[in-house]
Design an enzyme around this catalytic site. Structure first.
Site, short mmCIF file in Angstrom:
data_model
loop_
_atom_site.label_atom_id
_atom_site.label_comp_id
_atom_site.label_asym_id
_atom_site.label_seq_id
_atom_site.Cartn_x
_atom_site.Cartn_y
_atom_site.Cartn_z
N HIS A 101 0.70 -1.22 -0.05
CA HIS A 101 0.05 -0.01 0.09
C HIS A 101 0.72 1.24 0.03
O HIS A 101 2.06 1.25 0.38
CB HIS A 101 -0.92 0.06 1.20
N ASP A 103 0.61 4.93 1.99
CA ASP A 103 -0.13 5.02 3.09
C ASP A 103 -1.43 6.29 2.73
O ASP A 103 -1.21 7.26 2.19
CB ASP A 103 0.70 5.93 4.14
N HIS A 258 4.56 0.06 0.09
CA HIS A 258 5.48 -0.85 0.91
C HIS A 258 4.64 -1.77 1.67
O HIS A 258 3.66 -1.93 1.57
CB HIS A 258 6.06 0.34 2.12
N ARG A 273 5.80 6.20 14.74
CA ARG A 273 5.48 6.77 13.19
C ARG A 273 5.16 8.07 13.22
O ARG A 273 4.38 8.58 14.00
CB ARG A 273 4.54 5.73 12.57
#
Ligand code: OGA
Ligand code: MN
Length: 282
Positions: A101, A103, A258, A273
């Site tokens: 995907h 993000d 990723h 993150r």
């Protein structure tokens, strides 16, 4: 690409580079930052090892790339709401990011980049794989490129294919989910997008989040989405990053996808993150 101050080691022929010898915890000179930014554009994902960063230091570095956005579905850190932890415990079964995907492609303005800092990693495993969707676009035939020109994708946060986002979070997980009533969040974007900084075209299609193509039936859209998504992840378009505690990665969501590899059952992995705001894809 030559760099004056950076030691840049490519990860594969396709994309990704490890940058050696930089300490991200303090003030970076403008020249050092400009070269890091150039390496980010050149390699599409950049990696650093041996960093010691508290949330505020990580945020300060990320902000050099642009304002930060807040991820809607997971509770942020109390001291820094822009940051959240991706935690997989010894007993968790849910693997965050375990499908190819880009993000938040379901957002109207998806993030330019995502920055992960590794706090705890398994002895082996838990790598992240990446693919270069600009290289994948270039490799298509002229006929296919012409056909894709002007096609609009429909993107959704619902993750229907994996039993739904809410279902995914209901299974054992140490992460605190929120806003599960907003999983129908969605957007429309061109499936071939142009990078605002480099001008290069890249595919922008994922099996989970691209749920259809505008003005086409499901039967017409699905095979094309699946073909393009599979094409993007051909081995020659990928690289794979092996984390250490203290590694930091920054990837460009505008021209990569990723995949978090789930191969460390019974072990812990904890990442911090941040997401950097992007523009509306065009
Ligand atoms: C993410 C993600 C992958 C990983 O943070 O968006 O997909 O390897 N993470 O943790
Ligand atoms: Mn992700």
């Amino acid at each position: 690409m030559g760099y004056q101050t950076l030691d840049v080691e490519p990860c594969s022929g396709a994309m990704g580079a490890v940058i050696h010898g930089v300490d991200l915890s303090g003030d970076l000179s403008n020249q050092a930052f400009d070269e890091i930014h150039q390496a980010f554009l050149d390699h599409k994902a950049i990696f650093f090892h041996h960093q010691e960063l508290d949330p505020h230091q990580q945020i300060a570095f990320a902000r050099r790339f642009g304002p930060l956005s807040i991820y809607p579905f997971i509770e942020g850190l109390p001291e820094a709401p822009e940051a959240f932890e991706i935690l997989k415990t010894e007993s968790d079964e849910r693997n965050f990011g375990g499908a190819w995907h880009s993000d938040m492609s379901f957002a109207t303005t998806p993030p330019l980049g995502t920055m992960l800092y590794a706090q705890e990693v398994p002895e082996a495993g838990g790598d992240t794989m990446f693919c270069n969707t600009a290289l994948a676009y270039n490799a298509l035939s002229d006929g296919m490129k012409d056909m894709l020109d002007g096609l609009v994708g429909i993107y959704s946060a619902a993750l229907k294919g994996s039993g739904g986002r809410a279902a995914a979070f209901k299974s054992a997980t140490a992460m605190t989910a929120k806003n599960m009533d907003q999983v129908e969040m969605g957007a429309e974007h061109p499936i071939v997008r142009t990078h605002p900084a480099t001008g290069r075209k890249a595919l922008y299609v994922g099996k989970g989040h691209t749920v259809g193509l505008k003005d086409m039936t499901e039967a017409e859209s699905r095979p094309l989405i699946d073909f393009l998504a599979d094409h993007c992840v051909r081995p020659e378009f990928t690289c794979r990053f092996r984390w250490q505690a203290g590694s930091l990665a920054l990837w460009d969501n505008r021209c990569t996808m990723h995949f978090a590899v789930d191969d460390y059952p019974g072990q812990r992995r904890r990442m911090r993150r941040l997401t950097i705001e992007g523009d509306k894809p065009f």
